[in-house]
Design an enzyme around this catalytic site. Structure first.
Site, PDB file in Angstrom:
ATOM      1  N   SER A   1       0.815  -1.149   0.007  1.00 19.63           N
ATOM      2  CA  SER A   1       0.358   0.006   0.000  1.00 19.63           C
ATOM      3  C   SER A   1       0.726   1.215  -0.064  1.00 19.63           C
ATOM      4  O   SER A   1       1.556   1.604  -0.942  1.00 19.63           O
ATOM      5  CB  SER A   1      -0.983  -0.068   1.167  1.00 19.63           C
ATOM      6  OG  SER A   1      -1.681   0.885   1.196  1.00 19.63           O
TER       7      SER A   1
ATOM      8  N   HIS B   1      -2.770  -1.265  -4.132  1.00 17.00           N
ATOM      9  CA  HIS B   1      -4.069  -1.073  -4.120  1.00 17.00           C
ATOM     10  C   HIS B   1      -4.601   0.261  -4.237  1.00 17.00           C
ATOM     11  O   HIS B   1      -3.892   1.131  -3.762  1.00 17.00           O
ATOM     12  CB  HIS B   1      -4.691  -2.063  -3.092  1.00 17.00           C
ATOM     13  CG  HIS B   1      -4.637  -1.663  -1.688  1.00 17.00           C
ATOM     14  ND1 HIS B   1      -4.892  -2.337  -0.697  1.00 17.00           N
ATOM     15  CD2 HIS B   1      -3.915  -0.564  -1.327  1.00 17.00           C
ATOM     16  CE1 HIS B   1      -4.537  -1.630   0.425  1.00 17.00           C
ATOM     17  NE2 HIS B   1      -4.078  -0.706   0.202  1.00 17.00           N
TER      18      HIS B   1
END
Length: 198
Positions: free
Chosen positions: A102, A127
Site C-alpha cells: 500500500s 491497491h
C-alpha cells in the site's frame, strides 16, 4: 487490550575518547540509513521527514537509504514522506526488506531511479486507497470526493515512477495486487532484487 512493547537494542561503540551507546535507529541514522518498520501514521511520518531533512542538512550530496518493512497506513502521512523524498537534494535509495504494501509500495517506488531495491523474498502490494465515513450524507460525499482525489494522485505518482500505463495501473490497483520482488522489478516499482550484499 494488550500492548506490545518492543525492546529497542542499543549498540556500544568504542572510540579514543571512551564508549558511546546508541539506540539501533540512531546508529543507523549515523550511516544515513532510515528504517521504516510497521504501520505508517502521522507520528511515524514526522520522524522520517525530520530524519530526511536532518540528513540533507548534514550532507546534501550524499545518498540517503530508506529501508522499508511496512504494511502501509495513512495515505496523507505517506504522501508527506514521499514529497519530502522528492524535495531533498540527496538521492533517496529505497530497499524493501519483508514487505512494502500500500503506502509502503508508494515510498518504495518513489526512491531515486536506479536505486530502488528489494530483497529476494520481499513482497510488494499495491491497491487503491481505502476510506470510510459516517454521519450526514453531505459529509460522506465530501469524504468520498477527497478519497477519489487521493486515488488519482496515487495513481499518477505510481504511473510516473513505474512507467506503467495509467489505465493498466488503475485496473491493477482496483484490488490488492501482490507481487514478488522479481515481479515488482518487471512492473517498474524497483530496479533490482538483492539476495546478498555486493
Amino acid at each position: 487490550m494488550e500492548k506490545n512493547y518492543m525492546t529497542i537494542p542499543y549498540v556500544i561503540e568504542q572510540t579514543s575518547r571512551g564508549e558511546r551507546s546508541y539506540d539501533i535507529y540512531s546508529r543507523l541514522l549515523k550511516d544515513r540509513i532510515i528504517f521504516l518498520g510497521g504501520e505508517i501514521n502521522d507520528d511515524v511520518a514526522n520522524v522520517v521527514i525530520a530524519q530526511l531533512l536532518f540528513l540533507e542538512s548534514a550532507d546534501p550530496e550524499k545518498d540517503i537509504s530508506l529501508y522499508i518493512n511496512s504494511p502501509g497506513g495513512v495515505v496523507t502521512a505517506a504522501l508527506g514522506m514521499y514529497d519530502t523524498m522528492q524535495y531533498v537534494k540527496p538521492d533517496v535509495a529505497t530497499l524493501c526488506v519483508g514487505q512494502a504494501a500500500s503506502a509502503g509500495a508508494l515510498l518504495l517506488a518513489g526512491g531515486a531511479k536506479g536505486k530502488r531495491f528489494a530483497t529476494a523474498n520481499s513482497r510488494i502490494m499495491i491497491h487503491q486507497p481505502s476510506g470510510g465515513s459516517r454521519g450526514m450524507v453531505t459529509d460522506m460525499e465530501i469524504q468520498l470526493k477527497e478519497t477519489i482525489r487521493l486515488k488519482s494522485i496515487l495513481n499518477n505518482i505510481m504511473a510516473n515512477h513505474t512507467g506503467q500505463d495509467i489505465k493498466k495501473l488503475e485496473a491493477d490497483m482496483d484490488r490488492d495486487y501482490f507481487m514478488s520482488a522479481e515481479e515488482a522489478k518487471d512492473y517498474g516499482i524497483i530496479d533490482k532484487v538483492f539476495s546478498s550484499r555486493e
